[in-house]
Scaffold this motif. Structure first.
Motif, short mmCIF file in Angstrom:
data_model
loop_
_atom_site.label_atom_id
_atom_site.label_comp_id
_atom_site.label_asym_id
_atom_site.label_seq_id
_atom_site.Cartn_x
_atom_site.Cartn_y
_atom_site.Cartn_z
N LYS A 12 1.18 -1.21 0.02
CA LYS A 12 0.55 -0.30 0.24
C LYS A 12 0.57 1.62 -0.42
O LYS A 12 0.70 2.09 -0.50
CB LYS A 12 -0.82 0.09 1.24
CG LYS A 12 -2.06 1.24 1.37
CD LYS A 12 -2.69 1.17 2.45
CE LYS A 12 -3.80 1.83 2.61
NZ LYS A 12 -5.09 2.71 3.65
N TRP A 13 1.99 0.73 1.15
CA TRP A 13 3.05 2.18 1.61
C TRP A 13 3.56 2.75 0.02
O TRP A 13 3.39 3.92 -1.10
CB TRP A 13 3.78 2.07 1.50
CG TRP A 13 4.52 3.34 2.15
CD1 TRP A 13 4.82 4.51 2.67
CD2 TRP A 13 5.52 3.49 1.81
NE1 TRP A 13 5.54 5.21 2.73
CE2 TRP A 13 6.71 4.49 2.34
CE3 TRP A 13 7.15 2.69 1.47
CZ2 TRP A 13 8.14 4.52 1.81
CZ3 TRP A 13 8.01 2.84 0.86
CH2 TRP A 13 8.80 3.98 1.22
N ALA A 14 4.44 1.70 -1.04
CA ALA A 14 4.86 2.02 -1.57
C ALA A 14 4.36 2.20 -3.50
O ALA A 14 5.14 2.98 -4.25
CB ALA A 14 5.76 0.19 -2.35
N SER A 15 2.97 1.57 -3.34
CA SER A 15 2.38 2.11 -4.52
C SER A 15 1.57 3.38 -4.52
O SER A 15 1.44 3.83 -5.50
CB SER A 15 0.50 1.72 -5.02
OG SER A 15 0.10 1.49 -3.24
N ASN A 16 1.82 3.85 -3.23
CA ASN A 16 1.54 5.96 -3.54
C ASN A 16 2.95 6.30 -3.28
O ASN A 16 2.10 7.46 -3.24
CB ASN A 16 0.26 5.94 -2.27
CG ASN A 16 -0.89 5.52 -2.17
OD1 ASN A 16 -1.98 5.27 -3.28
ND2 ASN A 16 -1.06 4.45 -1.31
N ASN A 17 4.14 5.96 -2.94
CA ASN A 17 4.98 6.77 -2.84
C ASN A 17 6.59 6.87 -3.32
O ASN A 17 7.37 7.44 -3.57
CB ASN A 17 5.39 6.91 -0.83
CG ASN A 17 4.39 7.22 -0.18
OD1 ASN A 17 4.57 8.73 -0.31
ND2 ASN A 17 3.67 6.53 0.08
#
Length: 147
Positions: A12-17
């Protein structure tokens, strides 16, 4: 350790950042790291996005962190050599010494109780600020579960 939680959180974090244009980071690494653990326990790459890190290279980076001579040595991630520019309680910033990019490149490294989180970014001060916020957000989420 709840690996499924860490994996879901990372995705979730990697896909947004991480990765695409407009994101604060061009690449990120999550490295298992326990500085108090026995030396026979090797640090491994738990997750990576936007980079294909070499395990031997990462072990050299972990040794750099363990030596804690951050301002006296440089470290490598991929083909880039980094020099630490500022040190804080549980994280440090570094600038790339051999970049070909006009605006430069940098790294943010945060330590949690179980991981080293490395965020790589392109650019200068504004980009560094955005990278710090992104990396700190993930470290905070890990900290909520004491990872």
């Amino acid at each position: 350790m709840d690996w499924s939680y860490v994996g879901r959180l990372w995705e979730k974090w990697a896909s947004n950042n991480v990765g695409s244009s407009g994101q604060p980071l061009k690449a990120a690494l999550l490295i298992n790291y326990d500085p108090t653990g026995p030396s026979r326990l090797l640090s491994t790459i738990a997750e990576q996005e936007g980079i294909r890190a070499d395990p031997i290279e990462i072990s050299q980076f972990v040794s750099f962190v363990k030596r804690n001579k951050l301002q006296m040595e440089t470290f490598f991630i991929g083909p880039n050599q980094y020099l630490v520019t500022s040190i804080h309680e549980s994280w440090f910033c570094a600038r790339c010494l051999n970049t070909s990019k006009q605006a430069g490149e940098g790294a943010i490294v945060m330590q949690t109780s179980a991981f080293l989180l490395v965020g790589l970014y392109d650019g200068s001060i504004g980009s560094a600020s955005r990278a710090i916020v992104a990396v700190d957000q993930f470290a905070w989420q890990l900290g909520r579960r004491n990872f």
